[in-house]
Design a protein around this motif. Structure first.
Motif, PDB file in Angstrom:
ATOM      1  N   ASP A  52      -1.186  -9.579 -17.000  1.00 13.82           N
ATOM      2  CA  ASP A  52      -0.588  -8.686 -18.125  1.00 13.82           C
ATOM      3  C   ASP A  52       0.077  -7.412 -17.622  1.00 13.82           C
ATOM      4  N   ASP A  53      -0.762  -7.117 -16.448  1.00 15.48           N
ATOM      5  CA  ASP A  53      -0.323  -5.753 -15.769  1.00 15.48           C
ATOM      6  C   ASP A  53      -0.605  -5.572 -14.375  1.00 15.48           C
ATOM      7  N   PRO A  54       0.285  -6.379 -13.469  1.00 16.60           N
ATOM      8  CA  PRO A  54       0.041  -6.312 -12.152  1.00 16.60           C
ATOM      9  C   PRO A  54       0.003  -4.946 -11.293  1.00 16.60           C
ATOM     10  N   ASN A  55       0.922  -4.146 -11.788  1.00 16.82           N
ATOM     11  CA  ASN A  55       0.881  -2.756 -11.066  1.00 16.82           C
ATOM     12  C   ASN A  55      -0.071  -1.886 -11.269  1.00 16.82           C
ATOM     13  N   LYS A  56      -0.993  -2.293 -12.303  1.00 15.70           N
ATOM     14  CA  LYS A  56      -2.264  -1.331 -12.518  1.00 15.70           C
ATOM     15  C   LYS A  56      -3.197  -1.754 -11.454  1.00 15.70           C
ATOM     16  N   TYR A  57      -3.315  -2.951 -11.030  1.00 12.32           N
ATOM     17  CA  TYR A  57      -4.206  -3.261 -10.068  1.00 12.32           C
ATOM     18  C   TYR A  57      -3.656  -2.961  -8.692  1.00 12.32           C
ATOM     19  N   ILE A  58      -2.505  -2.999  -8.559  1.00 11.80           N
ATOM     20  CA  ILE A  58      -2.047  -3.005  -7.221  1.00 11.80           C
ATOM     21  C   ILE A  58      -2.198  -1.509  -6.960  1.00 11.80           C
ATOM     22  N   ASN A  59      -1.773  -0.603  -7.660  1.00  8.17           N
ATOM     23  CA  ASN A  59      -2.103   0.783  -7.471  1.00  8.17           C
ATOM     24  C   ASN A  59      -3.386   1.135  -7.514  1.00  8.17           C
ATOM     25  N   GLY A  60      -4.389   0.460  -8.151  1.00  6.54           N
ATOM     26  CA  GLY A  60      -5.780   0.625  -8.289  1.00  6.54           C
ATOM     27  C   GLY A  60      -6.374   0.460  -6.858  1.00  6.54           C
ATOM     28  N   VAL A  61      -5.886  -0.555  -6.406  1.00 10.98           N
ATOM     29  CA  VAL A  61      -6.506  -0.959  -5.142  1.00 10.98           C
ATOM     30  C   VAL A  61      -6.111   0.247  -3.916  1.00 10.98           C
ATOM     31  N   LYS A  62      -4.876   0.747  -4.093  1.00 13.29           N
ATOM     32  CA  LYS A  62      -4.594   1.922  -3.322  1.00 13.29           C
ATOM     33  C   LYS A  62      -5.318   3.024  -3.552  1.00 13.29           C
ATOM     34  N   THR A  63      -5.788   3.423  -4.882  1.00 17.46           N
ATOM     35  CA  THR A  63      -6.517   4.641  -5.069  1.00 17.46           C
ATOM     36  C   THR A  63      -7.865   4.228  -4.300  1.00 17.46           C
ATOM     37  N   VAL A  64      -8.408   3.261  -4.701  1.00 14.41           N
ATOM     38  CA  VAL A  64      -9.867   2.729  -3.959  1.00 14.41           C
ATOM     39  C   VAL A  64      -9.622   2.906  -2.583  1.00 14.41           C
ATOM     40  N   ALA A  65      -8.718   2.510  -2.079  1.00 16.25           N
ATOM     41  CA  ALA A  65      -8.576   2.785  -0.391  1.00 16.25           C
ATOM     42  C   ALA A  65      -8.586   3.965   0.008  1.00 16.25           C
ATOM     43  N   MET A  66      -7.909   4.819  -0.863  1.00 19.07           N
ATOM     44  CA  MET A  66      -7.778   6.241  -0.574  1.00 19.07           C
ATOM     45  C   MET A  66      -9.265   6.930  -0.433  1.00 19.07           C
ATOM     46  N   LYS A  67     -10.005   6.543  -1.290  1.00 14.22           N
ATOM     47  CA  LYS A  67     -11.354   7.044  -1.607  1.00 14.22           C
ATOM     48  C   LYS A  67     -12.286   6.339  -0.253  1.00 14.22           C
ATOM     49  N   ASN A  68     -11.793   5.257   0.076  1.00 11.57           N
ATOM     50  CA  ASN A  68     -12.679   4.457   1.141  1.00 11.57           C
ATOM     51  C   ASN A  68     -11.752   4.213   2.290  1.00 11.57           C
ATOM     52  N   PRO A  69     -11.538   4.985   2.978  1.00  6.82           N
ATOM     53  CA  PRO A  69     -10.555   4.557   4.129  1.00  6.82           C
ATOM     54  C   PRO A  69     -10.856   3.498   4.974  1.00  6.82           C
ATOM     55  N   GLU A  70     -12.182   2.844   5.020  1.00  4.61           N
ATOM     56  CA  GLU A  70     -12.464   1.843   5.864  1.00  4.61           C
ATOM     57  C   GLU A  70     -11.740   0.645   5.215  1.00  4.61           C
ATOM     58  N   LEU A  71     -11.350   0.547   4.060  1.00  7.39           N
ATOM     59  CA  LEU A  71     -10.737  -0.762   3.450  1.00  7.39           C
ATOM     60  C   LEU A  71      -9.346  -0.687   3.797  1.00  7.39           C
ATOM     61  N   ILE A  72      -8.799   0.234   4.456  1.00  7.32           N
ATOM     62  CA  ILE A  72      -7.177   0.209   4.592  1.00  7.32           C
ATOM     63  C   ILE A  72      -7.028  -0.847   5.619  1.00  7.32           C
ATOM     64  N   HIS A  73      -7.705  -0.902   6.775  1.00 11.66           N
ATOM     65  CA  HIS A  73      -7.548  -1.805   7.765  1.00 11.66           C
ATOM     66  C   HIS A  73      -8.156  -3.138   7.713  1.00 11.66           C
ATOM     67  N   LEU A  74      -9.277  -3.251   6.543  1.00 13.80           N
ATOM     68  CA  LEU A  74      -9.748  -4.522   6.245  1.00 13.80           C
ATOM     69  C   LEU A  74      -8.939  -5.214   5.452  1.00 13.80           C
ATOM     70  N   LEU A  75      -8.268  -4.444   4.562  1.00 15.56           N
ATOM     71  CA  LEU A  75      -7.384  -5.359   3.554  1.00 15.56           C
ATOM     72  C   LEU A  75      -5.923  -5.390   3.837  1.00 15.56           C
ATOM     73  N   ARG A  76      -5.563  -4.651   5.094  1.00 15.49           N
ATOM     74  CA  ARG A  76      -4.283  -4.704   5.531  1.00 15.49           C
ATOM     75  C   ARG A  76      -3.322  -4.037   4.711  1.00 15.49           C
ATOM     76  N   LEU A  77      -3.693  -2.708   4.574  1.00  9.61           N
ATOM     77  CA  LEU A  77      -2.893  -1.896   3.495  1.00  9.61           C
ATOM     78  C   LEU A  77      -2.275  -0.895   4.805  1.00  9.61           C
ATOM     79  N   GLN A  78      -1.798  -1.225   5.961  1.00  8.77           N
ATOM     80  CA  GLN A  78      -1.005  -0.434   6.713  1.00  8.77           C
ATOM     81  C   GLN A  78       0.395   0.046   6.331  1.00  8.77           C
ATOM     82  N   LYS A  79       0.888  -0.733   5.490  1.00  9.44           N
ATOM     83  CA  LYS A  79       2.343  -0.670   5.116  1.00  9.44           C
ATOM     84  C   LYS A  79       2.394   0.480   4.086  1.00  9.44           C
ATOM     85  N   GLU A  80       1.211   0.664   3.318  1.00  9.40           N
ATOM     86  CA  GLU A  80       1.007   1.490   2.082  1.00  9.40           C
ATOM     87  C   GLU A  80       0.481   2.797   2.843  1.00  9.40           C
TER      88      GLU A  80
END
Length: 255
Positions: free
Chosen positions: A72-100
Motif C-alpha cells: 500500500d505504501d512502500p516509501n513509508k517503510y523504506i524511509n522509516g528504515v532510514k530513520t531508524v538507522a539514523m538513530k541506531n548507526p550500528e544498523l547501517i552496515h548490518l542492513l547494508r545501507l552504505q548507499k544511503e
C-alpha cells in the motif's frame, strides 16, 4: 497520490520467477515493516509469502500484514528504515545501507572524536545520526588531610632500657668471639670423592615348555558316625591321599 503502473510494487512468487531463490534481498533478508514498526527489531522475512519488487529492490516480510502494508505504501517503510538507522548507526552496515549513508564508516561510528552529522544531503531532516561517541563520565573524588604529619619511623629504636642493655651486652660478647677450625692427621689433605657405577640389569629367559608338580591332597574322614554300630564297621579315622590330577573311579580310594 496514485503511483504510475511502472513504479508500483510487484509481488513475485516461486512459480512466476525462475530465479526466485537467487534474488538479492534488501536489508539482508530482514522484514522492513518490523524494523520500522518495532523500533529496529530484526525479524527475518519469509520468502515463501512472496518477494516484493520495488525500484530494483527485492523485499521480504515476516507475515501477510507486513506484506500488504508495504504494497500500500512502500516509501513509508523504506524511509522509516532510514530513520531508524539514523538513530541506531550500528544498523547501517548490518542492513547494508552504505548507499544511503556514503560518508559513514565503522571507524567514525566507533571513534570517540568523530564529528557528528547535521542536516545535509545524506540527512535532509537533520536527525542526529549518533556518530558522536558519548563522552565518558566518571565520578571521582580525592581527600587530603589539612595538616600533613611527617612520620620518621626508626625500626631499630627501642624505648625499653633493659632492651638497650641486652643489645649492648650482645655486641660486647660478639667482640670477644672468634671462629676457629682445625684438622687432624686423619682428615689432613683429604677430599670428598664421588663415583658412579652402572647398576646390573635384570635379565630373564623363557623356555618353550612350562612344567609343574602338584602334591597329593591329604583328606581325613571319621568312619562309623552314621548308622548302627556293627562288628564289620567300627568307628575310626580314615586317612586318604588323593592325587589332584588323577581320575579316581567310583568306589575306589587310595590309602
Amino acid at each position: 497520490d496514485l503511483m504510475p503502473e511502472s513504479e508500483r510494487p510487484v509481488c513475485l512468487s516461486v512459480d512466476s520467477t525462475p530465479e526466485f531463490m537467487q534474488l538479492p534481498l534488501e536489508y539482508q533478508g530482514f522484514c522492513c515493516w518490523t524494523i520500522f514498526s518495532r523500533s529496529g527489531l530484526l525479524l527475518p522475512g519469509k520468502p515463501a509469502l512472496g518477494v516484493v519488487q520495488y525500484n530494483n529492490g527485492f523485499f521480504v516480510f515476516a507475515h501477510e500484514v507486513a506484506l500488504q502494508a508495504f504494497l500500500d505504501d512502500p516509501n513509508k517503510y523504506i524511509n522509516g528504515v532510514k530513520t531508524v538507522a539514523m538513530k541506531n548507526p550500528e544498523l547501517i552496515h548490518l542492513l547494508r545501507l552504505q548507499k544511503e549513508f556514503p560518508n559513514t564508516a565503522i571507524a567514525k561510528l566507533m571513534g570517540a572524536d568523530a564529528p557528528g552529522a547535521g542536516a545535509g544531503a545524506d540527512n535532509p531532516e537533520g536527525v542526529p545520526l549518533g556518530f558522536d561517541a558519548p563522552a565518558e563520565k566518571k565520578d571521582a573524588s580525592t581527600e587530603t588531610p589539612v595538616h600533613f604529619v611527617e612520620k620518621n619511623i626508626d625500626p631499630s629504636y627501642d624505648w625499653n632500657e633493659w632492651g638497650l642493655r641486652r643489645r649492648a651486652l650482645q655486641m660486647a660478647n660478639l667482640k670477644k668471639c672468634k671462629t676457629t677450625s682445625q684438622q687432624t692427621d686423619s682428615s689432613h689433605m683429604r677430599r670428598e670423592n664421588d663415583s658412579q657405577v652402572y647398576l646390573p640389569r635384570t635379565k630373564g629367559t623363557m623356555t618353550k615348555t612350562s612344567t609343574g608338580t602338584s602334591a597329593p591332597k591329604q583328606v581325613t574322614y571319621i568312619r562309623g558316625l552314621r548308622g548302627e554300630e556293627s562288628k564289620e564297621v567300627k568307628p575310626g579315622v580314615v586317612n586318604l591321599s588323593l592325587e589332584i590330577n588323577a581320575t579316581v573311579n567310583k568306589g575306589q580310594t587310595s590309602r
